[in-house]
Motif scaffolding. Structure first.
Motif, short mmCIF file in Angstrom:
data_model
loop_
_atom_site.label_atom_id
_atom_site.label_comp_id
_atom_site.label_asym_id
_atom_site.label_seq_id
_atom_site.Cartn_x
_atom_site.Cartn_y
_atom_site.Cartn_z
N GLY A 183 0.78 -1.23 0.00
CA GLY A 183 0.00 0.00 0.00
C GLY A 183 0.81 1.28 0.00
N MET A 184 2.12 1.21 -0.05
CA MET A 184 2.93 2.43 -0.07
C MET A 184 2.99 2.98 -1.49
N GLN A 185 2.97 4.29 -1.60
CA GLN A 185 3.12 4.94 -2.90
C GLN A 185 4.61 4.99 -3.24
N VAL A 186 5.02 4.19 -4.19
CA VAL A 186 6.42 4.09 -4.56
C VAL A 186 6.55 4.30 -6.06
N THR A 187 7.50 5.12 -6.44
CA THR A 187 7.77 5.33 -7.87
C THR A 187 8.96 4.49 -8.27
N LEU A 188 8.80 3.78 -9.35
CA LEU A 188 9.89 2.97 -9.88
C LEU A 188 10.96 3.90 -10.45
N PRO A 189 12.20 3.73 -10.05
CA PRO A 189 13.27 4.60 -10.58
C PRO A 189 13.35 4.51 -12.10
N ASP A 190 13.75 5.61 -12.73
CA ASP A 190 13.83 5.68 -14.19
C ASP A 190 14.66 4.56 -14.80
N ARG A 191 15.70 4.14 -14.10
CA ARG A 191 16.57 3.11 -14.70
C ARG A 191 15.82 1.79 -14.94
N PHE A 192 14.72 1.58 -14.23
CA PHE A 192 13.91 0.39 -14.48
C PHE A 192 12.95 0.59 -15.64
N LEU A 193 12.76 1.84 -16.03
CA LEU A 193 11.83 2.15 -17.11
C LEU A 193 12.53 2.36 -18.44
N GLN A 194 13.84 2.43 -18.41
CA GLN A 194 14.62 2.72 -19.62
C GLN A 194 15.29 1.46 -20.15
N PHE A 195 15.24 1.33 -21.43
CA PHE A 195 15.94 0.27 -22.13
C PHE A 195 17.18 0.89 -22.76
N LEU A 196 18.20 0.09 -22.97
CA LEU A 196 19.40 0.56 -23.65
C LEU A 196 19.34 0.15 -25.11
N SER A 197 20.12 0.82 -25.91
CA SER A 197 20.21 0.49 -27.31
C SER A 197 21.67 0.33 -27.68
N THR A 198 21.94 -0.55 -28.62
CA THR A 198 23.32 -0.69 -29.10
C THR A 198 23.79 0.63 -29.71
N ARG A 199 22.88 1.50 -30.11
CA ARG A 199 23.26 2.83 -30.61
C ARG A 199 23.86 3.69 -29.50
N ASP A 200 23.57 3.35 -28.23
CA ASP A 200 24.10 4.11 -27.11
C ASP A 200 25.59 3.87 -26.92
N PHE A 201 26.12 2.81 -27.51
CA PHE A 201 27.52 2.43 -27.31
C PHE A 201 28.22 2.19 -28.65
N PRO A 202 28.23 3.17 -29.55
CA PRO A 202 28.75 2.88 -30.88
C PRO A 202 30.23 2.55 -30.93
#
Length: 176
Positions: free
Chosen positions: A152-171
């Motif tokens: 029952g606690m209001q908790v926001t999931l940190p952004d890092r759990f909502l973001q996916f990485l792309s191979t474009r991020d590491f060219p």
């Protein structure tokens, strides 16, 4: 989406009742919705998964259950889902190959025998792929947040759990 089955089983609450495969499928569905939102694709989504995983029946039952709830179906922009033989659909065969290569690279990096990533995986990583990997610490934090939310606690999931990485991020960064 990838996770070590041993790490997942060590971190997930036993009462959750979701196996590592189903967890990854669910996160893939979240990733598809995030991608569609990012690129302005507004229509319903049909999900296709490769048939044959040992936990496919459990996963299918969970997807069937949550798609009967309007709130969940709307959140996933659900239209349909199917499990098909991967060799029949080129995109699934390619995804299966990437998953297998990634799994082998993970074993080679963290397993008892250390090896460089295979050239075939390096070649695949020249293409754009979107991914998310959960290590043990990530899973422990993720499930701790889920437990707080379930209580029952209001908790926001940190952004890092909502973001996916792309191979474009590491060219320019070598795999590993």
């Amino acid at each position: 989406v990838s996770v070590s089955a041993a790490d997942y089983l060590a971190a997930s609450p036993p009462t959750l009742g979701i196996d590592p495969y189903t967890f990854c499928v669910n996160y893939c569905m979240n990733g598809v919705v995030a991608w569609a939102n990012k690129f302005g694709e507004a229509g319903p989504i049909s999900y296709t998964f490769e048939a044959g995983h040992k936990d496919q029946a459990k996963t299918k039952a969970i997807i069937n259950r949550f798609t009967r709830e309007k709130r969940m179906a709307d959140a996933y922009r659900y239209h349909s889902h199917s499990f098909v033989k991967g060799k029949k659909i080129c995109g699934l065969a390619a995804a299966d190959l990437l998953a297998w290569e990634f799994s082998k690279a993970y074993d080679n990096k963290f397993g008892p025998v250390r090896r460089q990533p295979r050239l075939s995986l390096r070649s695949l990583f020249r293409q754009t792929h979107i991914f998310k990997h959960f290590q043990l610490a990530d899973l422990q934090e993720f499930f701790a947040i889920g437990t707080l939310h379930a209580n029952g606690m209001q908790v926001t999931l940190p952004d890092r759990f909502l973001q996916f990485l792309s191979t474009r991020d590491f060219p320019e960064k070598p795999l590993g």
